[in-house]
Design a protein around this motif. Structure first.
Motif, PDB file in Angstrom:
ATOM      1  N   SER A  60      43.709  40.973  37.606  1.00  0.00           N
ATOM      2  CA  SER A  60      42.986  41.929  36.762  1.00  0.00           C
ATOM      3  C   SER A  60      41.816  41.288  36.025  1.00  0.00           C
ATOM      4  CB  SER A  60      43.948  42.565  35.749  1.00  0.00           C
ATOM      5  OG  SER A  60      44.466  41.567  34.869  1.00  0.00           O
ATOM      6  N   ALA A  61      41.830  39.952  35.883  1.00  0.00           N
ATOM      7  CA  ALA A  61      40.745  39.249  35.189  1.00  0.00           C
ATOM      8  C   ALA A  61      39.642  38.789  36.128  1.00  0.00           C
ATOM      9  CB  ALA A  61      41.305  38.059  34.416  1.00  0.00           C
ATOM     10  N   LEU A  62      39.770  39.066  37.427  1.00  0.00           N
ATOM     11  CA  LEU A  62      38.751  38.626  38.373  1.00  0.00           C
ATOM     12  C   LEU A  62      37.344  39.112  38.020  1.00  0.00           C
ATOM     13  CD1 LEU A  62      40.454  38.794  41.884  1.00  0.00           C
ATOM     14  CD2 LEU A  62      39.311  36.822  40.874  1.00  0.00           C
ATOM     15  N   PRO A  63      37.159  40.380  37.619  1.00  0.00           N
ATOM     16  CA  PRO A  63      35.802  40.793  37.260  1.00  0.00           C
ATOM     17  C   PRO A  63      35.199  39.972  36.128  1.00  0.00           C
ATOM     18  CG  PRO A  63      37.177  42.710  37.632  1.00  0.00           C
ATOM     19  CD  PRO A  63      38.097  41.514  37.615  1.00  0.00           C
ATOM     20  N   ARG A  64      36.022  39.482  35.217  1.00  0.00           N
ATOM     21  CA  ARG A  64      35.501  38.674  34.112  1.00  0.00           C
ATOM     22  C   ARG A  64      35.210  37.250  34.568  1.00  0.00           C
ATOM     23  NH1 ARG A  64      39.720  38.664  30.287  1.00  0.00           N
ATOM     24  NH2 ARG A  64      38.281  37.840  28.734  1.00  0.00           N
ATOM     25  N   ALA A  65      35.921  36.769  35.579  1.00  0.00           N
ATOM     26  CA  ALA A  65      35.557  35.485  36.188  1.00  0.00           C
ATOM     27  C   ALA A  65      34.211  35.607  36.892  1.00  0.00           C
ATOM     28  CB  ALA A  65      36.637  35.049  37.175  1.00  0.00           C
ATOM     29  N   LYS A  66      34.041  36.703  37.619  1.00  0.00           N
ATOM     30  CA  LYS A  66      32.758  36.940  38.280  1.00  0.00           C
ATOM     31  C   LYS A  66      31.642  37.090  37.248  1.00  0.00           C
ATOM     32  CE  LYS A  66      29.595  39.609  40.535  1.00  0.00           C
ATOM     33  NZ  LYS A  66      28.543  40.462  39.941  1.00  0.00           N
ATOM     34  N   ALA A  67      31.941  37.728  36.118  1.00  0.00           N
ATOM     35  CA  ALA A  67      30.944  37.865  35.058  1.00  0.00           C
ATOM     36  C   ALA A  67      30.525  36.497  34.524  1.00  0.00           C
ATOM     37  CB  ALA A  67      31.487  38.739  33.929  1.00  0.00           C
ATOM     38  N   LEU A  68      31.466  35.555  34.444  1.00  0.00           N
ATOM     39  CA  LEU A  68      31.136  34.205  33.986  1.00  0.00           C
ATOM     40  C   LEU A  68      30.195  33.527  34.969  1.00  0.00           C
ATOM     41  CD1 LEU A  68      31.467  31.685  32.205  1.00  0.00           C
ATOM     42  CD2 LEU A  68      33.565  31.160  33.496  1.00  0.00           C
ATOM     43  N   SER A  69      30.512  33.564  36.257  1.00  0.00           N
ATOM     44  CA  SER A  69      29.637  32.901  37.230  1.00  0.00           C
ATOM     45  C   SER A  69      28.264  33.558  37.268  1.00  0.00           C
ATOM     46  CB  SER A  69      30.281  32.877  38.616  1.00  0.00           C
ATOM     47  OG  SER A  69      30.619  34.171  39.065  1.00  0.00           O
ATOM     48  N   SER A  70      28.201  34.884  37.102  1.00  0.00           N
ATOM     49  CA  SER A  70      26.903  35.560  37.068  1.00  0.00           C
ATOM     50  C   SER A  70      26.105  35.175  35.824  1.00  0.00           C
ATOM     51  CB  SER A  70      27.098  37.074  37.122  1.00  0.00           C
ATOM     52  OG  SER A  70      27.680  37.463  38.350  1.00  0.00           O
TER      53      SER A  70
ATOM     54  N   LEU B 293      32.597  39.061  43.849  1.00  0.00           N
ATOM     55  CA  LEU B 293      34.019  39.250  43.597  1.00  0.00           C
ATOM     56  C   LEU B 293      34.839  38.828  44.818  1.00  0.00           C
ATOM     57  CD1 LEU B 293      35.845  40.299  41.310  1.00  0.00           C
ATOM     58  CD2 LEU B 293      35.827  42.519  42.457  1.00  0.00           C
ATOM     59  N   ALA B 294      34.315  39.072  46.020  1.00  0.00           N
ATOM     60  CA  ALA B 294      35.028  38.670  47.238  1.00  0.00           C
ATOM     61  C   ALA B 294      35.189  37.156  47.316  1.00  0.00           C
ATOM     62  CB  ALA B 294      34.295  39.191  48.467  1.00  0.00           C
ATOM     63  N   ASP B 295      34.196  36.401  46.837  1.00  0.00           N
ATOM     64  CA  ASP B 295      34.326  34.939  46.816  1.00  0.00           C
ATOM     65  C   ASP B 295      35.447  34.524  45.874  1.00  0.00           C
ATOM     66  OD1 ASP B 295      32.186  34.383  48.603  1.00  0.00           O
ATOM     67  OD2 ASP B 295      30.754  34.693  46.983  1.00  0.00           O
ATOM     68  N   TRP B 296      35.486  35.125  44.709  1.00  0.00           N
ATOM     69  CA  TRP B 296      36.552  34.786  43.758  1.00  0.00           C
ATOM     70  C   TRP B 296      37.930  35.124  44.322  1.00  0.00           C
ATOM     71  CZ3 TRP B 296      36.671  31.920  39.518  1.00  0.00           C
ATOM     72  CH2 TRP B 296      35.475  31.646  38.851  1.00  0.00           C
ATOM     73  N   GLN B 297      38.017  36.208  45.072  1.00  0.00           N
ATOM     74  CA  GLN B 297      39.308  36.602  45.632  1.00  0.00           C
ATOM     75  C   GLN B 297      39.839  35.578  46.627  1.00  0.00           C
ATOM     76  OE1 GLN B 297      38.089  40.458  46.987  1.00  0.00           O
ATOM     77  NE2 GLN B 297      39.040  41.513  45.258  1.00  0.00           N
TER      78      GLN B 297
END
Length: 269
Positions: A9-19, A27-31
């Protein structure tokens, strides 16, 4: 703040950090990391996570560390060091004897103090649309085994599961000669740019043609240092953006093949 496993559920916030930091991951890379490896994060409740670190395994002995990220307002507080210490300890405990990563110039000095040593270098290039050259054709399903064999030969170990996953996102291109695949490139979408890589080619003309095919509207590629066609790229107004150093802790990595022109990306190797 402490490290804890990253929840889906926190993946979008991980993607937000890298962005926020200006990286290109989707998001697919993080997955990939949450589904096939491990991700630890520091979470202080902000829209972007405070810090992350991720690991992947390539076979029983070789492991990869990526996504060592710290939000700019929290840097120099030991978060990256804590993440790296967790990653190294967990990978050693799992039996990895070669632990690798791709370091920025700032990160390289930190990793050297942890015992990592330099293997070789590459640079991220920003590439405008290039003149289309003859030779490449779109990759088909029947080409995939030969392409995976190219990667295993030149990367040094089998990571077919990862490349097959990338091929579900974007098709690749190949060059065929004498009834066999002699050069190939994968491409993938990104938050900021389309990215080409890995790219395998024995000759500069094949590398040039594949880059042009994979990036019809321009994009980026992480190109190994010393490629013969780099002056041609500069003449076409391509430009290096920043250097990286591949580093390893423990046993040396398998020798990388000479036909490895571009890597998949610092997060994956």
């Amino acid at each position: 703040m402490r490290l804890a496993p990253l929840s889906p559920s926190a993946l979008p916030r991980a993607k937000a950090l890298s962005s926020l930091i200006g990286w290109n991951q989707t998001l697919a890379d993080w997955q990939v990391f949450t589904e096939h490896g491990a991700v630890m994060a520091c979470d202080d409740g902000q829209p972007e996570l405070a810090a992350t670190v991720a690991t992947l395994r390539y076979g029983p002995a070789i492991a990869w560390i990526g996504m060592v990220l710290v939000r700019p307002d929290l840097r120099r507080q030991g978060l990256a060091r804590a993440g790296m210490e967790w990653a190294v300890a967990s990978l050693h405990a799992a039996g990895a004897t070669s632990i690798a990563l791709d370091a920025t110039p700032d990160g390289r000095e930190v990793y050297r103090r942890m015992g990592f040593t330099d293997a070789w270098g590459f640079s991220r290039w920003h590439i405008p649309p290039l003149p289309r050259l003859p030779g490449p054709r779109p990759m088909t399903e029947t080409d995939i085994p030969a392409v995976l064999a190219l990667d295993a030969q030149h990367f040094g170990t089998d990571r077919a599961w990862l490349l097959r996953r990338m091929l579900t996102r974007n098709p690749g291109w190949v060059i065929e000669a004498g009834g066999r695949i002699v050069a190939a490139v994968l491409g993938r979408d990104g938050t900021r740019w389309r990215q080409a890589g890995p790219l395998w080619a024995q000759t500069a003309p094949h590398a040039q043609a594949l880059l042009a095919a994979a990036l019809p509207d321009g994009g980026i590629a992480d190109l190994r240092d010393g490629q013969a066609f780099l002056p041609w790229l500069e003449a076409e107004l391509a430009a290096p953006m920043r250097p990286f150093t591949r580093m390893v802790l423990g046993e040396p990595l398998p020798p990388i093949g000479p036909a490895c022109v571009a890597v998949l990306g610092p997060e994956f190797g």
